[in-house]
Motif scaffolding. Structure first.
Motif, PDB file in Angstrom:
ATOM      1  N   HIS C 253      18.448  29.317 -27.070  1.00 53.44           N
ATOM      2  CA  HIS C 253      19.846  29.714 -27.262  1.00 53.44           C
ATOM      3  C   HIS C 253      20.330  29.501 -28.693  1.00 53.44           C
ATOM      4  N   GLY C 254      19.977  28.339 -29.269  1.00 53.03           N
ATOM      5  CA  GLY C 254      20.489  28.038 -30.606  1.00 53.03           C
ATOM      6  C   GLY C 254      19.790  28.839 -31.685  1.00 53.03           C
ATOM      7  N   ARG C 256      17.852  31.432 -31.614  1.00 50.07           N
ATOM      8  CA  ARG C 256      17.952  32.890 -31.514  1.00 50.07           C
ATOM      9  C   ARG C 256      19.180  33.403 -32.267  1.00 50.07           C
ATOM     10  N   ALA C 257      20.293  32.720 -32.064  1.00 50.03           N
ATOM     11  CA  ALA C 257      21.511  33.182 -32.724  1.00 50.03           C
ATOM     12  C   ALA C 257      21.539  32.773 -34.188  1.00 50.03           C
ATOM     13  N   THR C 260      19.401  35.068 -36.668  1.00 44.73           N
ATOM     14  CA  THR C 260      19.722  36.473 -36.916  1.00 44.73           C
ATOM     15  C   THR C 260      20.152  36.728 -38.365  1.00 44.73           C
ATOM     16  N   ASP C 331      20.523  42.029 -32.013  1.00 40.50           N
ATOM     17  CA  ASP C 331      21.875  41.787 -31.497  1.00 40.50           C
ATOM     18  C   ASP C 331      22.355  42.979 -30.686  1.00 40.50           C
TER      19      ASP C 331
END
Lengths: 337, 340, 337
Positions: C253-254, C256-257, C260, C331
């Motif tokens: 979760h962390g 991946r974002a 970007t 995204d």
């Protein structure tokens, strides 16, 4: 009846929607789609509705923060619909706006004195005892300590910041104030302080308000007349008492029924109207009556003919083919003018 | 044995500006199938309480003491790994803003599947079927299609439904909803409140609903706990709080809100001042600087912290005024104004 | 999605045209405004035995008297179909893609650039992998162990890395490791990958590390900041509330974002780098595009400079394009709008 200070006729704001390689326009978000209303001197008009109904856009159109795509706005007899900014400036003194978020609408690098005094500078107004005295008077008026003249916004609580925002709008003694969700970002106990302050100021300074809000209880408390918006249209408008006690539009009924009541005893007995689904997108809104997709009374005519906003009781107009609580109890379609 | 019991829970955060006493000695009990409403303004400590129960208050820096008993297990002293294994399974949470509370890069289905597979050793296929079932149960139309949508493709109400589906996917026994409808429109809020009421009946979970909105609390709660400055200042059944409130702060809250079910009052009756900063909680009774009746306590208000005392049949009040004074003030000075 | 790609492609092509026009103007219009006549320019092509008639004839043949637009058109045409240069001493053919013809070395520019490309590509490929891996890992660890000794140490080193230019770190590394200890290859040693992969890596390890140090430092800082932001997001709290193990909360979760934006910057950085790592190539005497550019600039060899600039611009525009497309893959919110 007192004179009209602001008149809105067939106001429209369509935002173009583009698509494809060449960004050709394929449609429009009809944020505000032909609304008309008058605001009388000294009254408070409440504008309620859910997100996407166009109430905020309406506020920004009236204050000319955005350019209307159609219709006419008359303020104190001047047609300001497409008035140039230069000519508009003197009128801006008389028409001010209060914003929702007291955190982001104040420049954190300016002192309270600079923020509240800015309108004087922008409008080039000299005051008798200097701007500082004038600003301090206003701070006192809104219940802030005038000695806090040199403090910065972050040194104040949310409620005090909203008072600063209000003080700023009052600087030039406006006649009309558009308040967009003035209390929704505040704590419950602070909301009440600000609501009372707005009412006191109205009495003292003879102000006219247009209050835009989603909270039906607050709007009822503060308004003399209320207009209910749905998907860019006014579906019902009327005196507060008659609109809240005998709402005619099914949507108004559903809205009122949805408000939670702080009384556990009414939990069971209350008659509830529950709408299904969400508000449709203002891009491609349903044809004819926009509420027909969620309305339990909808008939064939609702899908083909748009109901006009018709005055069914004195000072109480509704746009519905099958209004409730209408004086004539026969449930026939209202005659189309 | 009580299903959930908090004993003198304290959650303090050391900061550069001083010790923040977010939760300062909170105790309450909650049974399965019952709903507790926790009411408070910003900074009252209501959200930190819920995060503390789940063990999600911010890691190493927070100091937590007291006891949290959940179904016979004490959680404050339990290992973080054990508490983690209970999260999502035995106790789950719904957050305020479903748009920011869901990961923007994963589909709604993936996020529910993940929640289910943490605690259930099943294949992705089985979990997906379960996710579709759950989405259907919370009233999302065409769940087999919507399961592959991303959160931003949902409307606000649908997102909150999906959030609820995710929280309920492992059949939790304790569900905490932190401002679950604050970000929603009023007609959608009504739908979500109905949904939560129905689901609680079906799942027979214990529900804690945290909100600033007395209307929402009145719609759902059996019992209500009013928080101020990190402490419980009044606790009782919904009827106690709305019919016979005894704390000046509760009176203030009731007087602050305009009500649709009453005649329009001339003026609202707000509380003066602002909620306290938790770094500088006022001495004595935290509410005393804002309290209209503080002069009647004979100076005790600013020096002594009042105890939380039972006034009658489970109705608790933390106030220096005597029971008789409070009842008298309510009956003669407050209630008539609220109903005028 | 397809329209999105097509629109980006068209945008990229337009961008290249703009860049070429601007570059062309800088090299051929600006000097003229500064007083350089076509004769002066032609003079440099004629050589030592320049007579006025000679020079004018050459300028005529090269079209230097033509309007700039015509000259630019000729240059663009050369890129697509090749062109002939008649500079008085004979006609030189410059096959497509003709990015210009150097009258100093009597060579078309394009084959030269192609020759130099592998060196620069090798440098960029190795360095970028190293800095990405090191920078991101250090950044993530720093964010998770915020305020620890590791975090503070890493951030101090990172500050040094960002501040020190490669011609300094490169030369220090060379004198210590190559000439002092003799464990790495000396400057100027380059073995093509196709000849001997081990030797290739050995010859490039020091330039890689030098270049990677600079960028790893920047990436560590970026990743740390991004990770700290992301770990404070609501959806991270949701992931924890589900009972997800902390390692997965961070990884799935962390990261991946947080990664970007890193991917975006990485794409652009590699694009810029492929166009020539001027400082690093010079420090290690690597015969890549950067070194080519410095030599050309020193010799005031306009066609070469122009050709190099266009190639570098091409890489950057392509990198931009790839990043845009990649973003849409990473995204889902970009995909729709």
């Amino acid at each position: 009846m007192s004179e009209t200070i602001l008149s809105v006729q067939g106001l429209e704001k369509h935002f173009p929607v583009t698509k494809g390689l060449f960004k050709s326009q394929v449609g429009a978000v009809k944020a505000v789609d032909g609304i008309s209303f008058d605001v009388r001197k000294g009254e408070t008009l409440g504008l309620v509705g859910e997100s996407g109904c166009g109430k905020t856009t309406t506020g920004r159109l009236i204050t000319r923060l955005i350019e209307p795509t159609g219709g006419k706005i008359t303020f104190e007899g001047h047609d300001i619909t497409h008035m140039k900014q230069g000519k508009l400036r003197p009128l801006r003194r008389d028409m001010q706006m209060i914003f929702q978020d007291p955190y982001s609408s104040l420049n954190p690098r300016h002192t309270v004195g600079a923020i509240v005094g800015a309108p004087f500078r922008i409008q080039g107004i000299e005051t008798e005892q200097g701007t500082k005295k004038a600003v301090q008077d206003i701070l006192e008026l809104v219940g802030l300590n005038p000695e806090h003249y040199n403090r910065y916004p972050h040194e104040f609580s949310g409620g005090q910041r909203q008072r600063i925002g209000i003080a700023r709008t009052l600087a030039l003694k406006p006649k009309l104030i558009i308040a967009d969700e003035p209390v929704s970002a505040l704590d419950v106990s602070i909301q009440a302080q600000v609501v009372n302050l707005l009412e006191d100021l109205q009495n003292e300074l003879d102000l006219t308000y247009v209050v835009i809000a989603h909270d039906l209880s607050v709007v009822r408390h503060i308004s003399d007349r209320v207009a209910v918006m749905y998907l860019g249209k006014i579906v019902e408008v009327g005196e507060r008492a008659s609109l809240y006690s005998s709402p005619m539009h099914p949507y108004t009924n559903a809205l009122l029924s949805a408000v939670p009541i702080p009384d556990p005893k009414q939990r069971e007995g209350r008659e509830r109207i529950r709408l299904t689904g969400d508000v449709p997108s203002p891009l491609n809104p349903p044809p004819a009556c926009r509420f027909h997709t969620r309305c339990w009374k909808a008939q064939e005519i609702c899908k083909t003919q748009e109901p006009p906003l018709a005055e069914l009781a004195p000072g109480h107009a509704v746009a519905c083919h099958f209004p409730e609580n209408a004086p004539s109890t026969t449930e026939t379609p209202a005659t189309v003018a | 044995m009580t299903f959930l019991q908090l004993n003198d829970l304290k959650i303090h955060f050391p900061t550069d500006d001083g010790l923040v006493r977010s939760v300062d000695g909170l105790s309450f009990q909650l049974e399965r199938g019952k709903t507790l409403g926790i009411v408070g303004e910003s900074g009252s400590g209501k959200s930190v309480t819920s995060l503390g129960i789940l063990g999600l208050h911010k890691g190493g820096r927070a100091k937590i003491s007291g006891e949290i008993w959940l179904d016979g297990e004490e959680l404050v002293s339990a290992s973080p790994e054990h508490v983690r294994s209970l999260r999502g399974k035995k106790m789950a949470m719904i957050f305020q803003d479903p748009l920011s509370a869901m990961h923007p890069y994963y589909t709604v289905g993936d996020q529910i599947i993940e929640a289910y597979r943490i605690h259930n050793n099943v294949s992705k296929k089985v979990a997906k079927k379960h996710a579709i079932d759950m989405l259907g149960r919370v009233g999302i139309p065409q769940p087999d299609r919507r399961v592959d949508s991303y959160p931003h493709e949902f409307s606000g109400g649908m997102r909150q439904r999906a959030m609820i589906a995710m929280a309920l996917s492992c059949d939790p026994e304790l569900l905490i909803a932190d401002e679950p409808t604050t970000a929603l429109d009023v007609t959608v809020q009504a739908q979500i409140l109905d949904l939560m009421r129905d689901l609680q009946r079906d799942f027979n979970a214990a529900l804690i609903i945290i909100t600033h909105d007395l209307g929402v609390v009145a719609e759902l709660s059996d019992d209500i706990l009013v928080m101020y400055g990190g402490k419980c200042i009044e606790y009782g059944s919904a009827d106690d709080i709305f019919e016979r409130p005894e704390h000046p702060y509760t009176w203030g809250l009731l007087g602050s809100m305009p009500r649709l079910d009453r005649e329009v009052t001339e003026r609202l009756l707000p509380i003066k001042g602002s909620p306290p900063s938790l770094i500088n909680v006022p001495s004595g009774c935290a509410f005393h600087p804002r309290c209209a009746f503080e002069p009647r306590t004979g100076g005790k208000g600013s020096t002594l912290v009042p105890d939380l005392v039972e006034t009658e049949g489970g109705h608790l009040v933390r106030c220096h005024l005597s029971r008789e004074e409070r009842r008298d003030i309510w009956a003669t000075e407050i209630k008539p104004k609220l109903e005028s | 999605m397809v329209t999105y790609i097509i629109r980006r492609l068209i945008g990229a092509l337009a961008m290249l045209f703009v860049v070429s026009a601007v570059t062309f103007s800088i090299f051929f219009v600006v000097p003229r405004l500064a007083g350089v006549t076509p004769d002066d320019m032609a003079n440099r092509y004629v050589g030592r035995a320049a007579t006025a008639a000679n020079v004018q004839a050459t300028a005529q043949k090269l079209g230097l008297y033509d309007p700039v637009v015509v000259q630019y058109g000729r240059w663009v045409k050369g890129v697509f179909v090749g062109s002939e240069y008649d500079y008085g001493a004979g006609v030189e053919h410059c096959p497509a893609p003709c990015l210009g013809y150097s009258f100093v070395t009597k060579q078309p520019v394009w084959p030269d650039l192609v020759d130099r490309l592998p060196v620069t590509l090798s440098l960029a490929a190795g360095a970028s992998v190293i800095w990405l891996v090191i920078g991101v890992s250090v950044g993530v660890l720093s964010a998770l162990k915020r305020r620890s000794i590791f975090d503070r140490g890493a951030m101090i080193i990172a500050l040094a890395g960002v501040s020190l230019p490669p011609f300094f770190t490169g030369l220090v590394a060379l004198s210590l490791l190559s000439y002092g200890l003799g464990i790495t290859a000396p400057g100027g040693a380059y073995v093509p990958l196709s000849e001997n992969p081990a030797q290739w890596a050995y010859s490039l390890i020091l330039p890689w590390l030098t270049l990677a140090f600079l960028n790893a430092a920047a990436y560590a800082r970026l990743t740390r900041a991004g990770m700290l932001d992301t770990m404070g997001e609501d959806y991270i709290r949701t992931a924890r509330a589900k009972g997800l193990k902390e390692s997965k909360v961070i990884g799935k979760h962390g990261l991946r974002a947080a990664l970007t934006p890193i991917v975006t910057i990485f794409g652009l950085d590699v694009g810029i780098l492929v166009g020539g790592a001027i400082l690093t190539e010079n420090a290690f005497s690597l015969q890549g595009l950067g070194k080519y550019a410095t030599t050309a600039i020193a010799a005031n060899d306009l066609p070469k400079i122009m050709g190099f600039t266009m190639l570098a611009a091409f890489f950057i525009v392509v990198a931009n394009l790839i990043v845009d497309l990649l973003y849409a893959v990473v995204d889902p919110r970009v995909r729709l709008s």
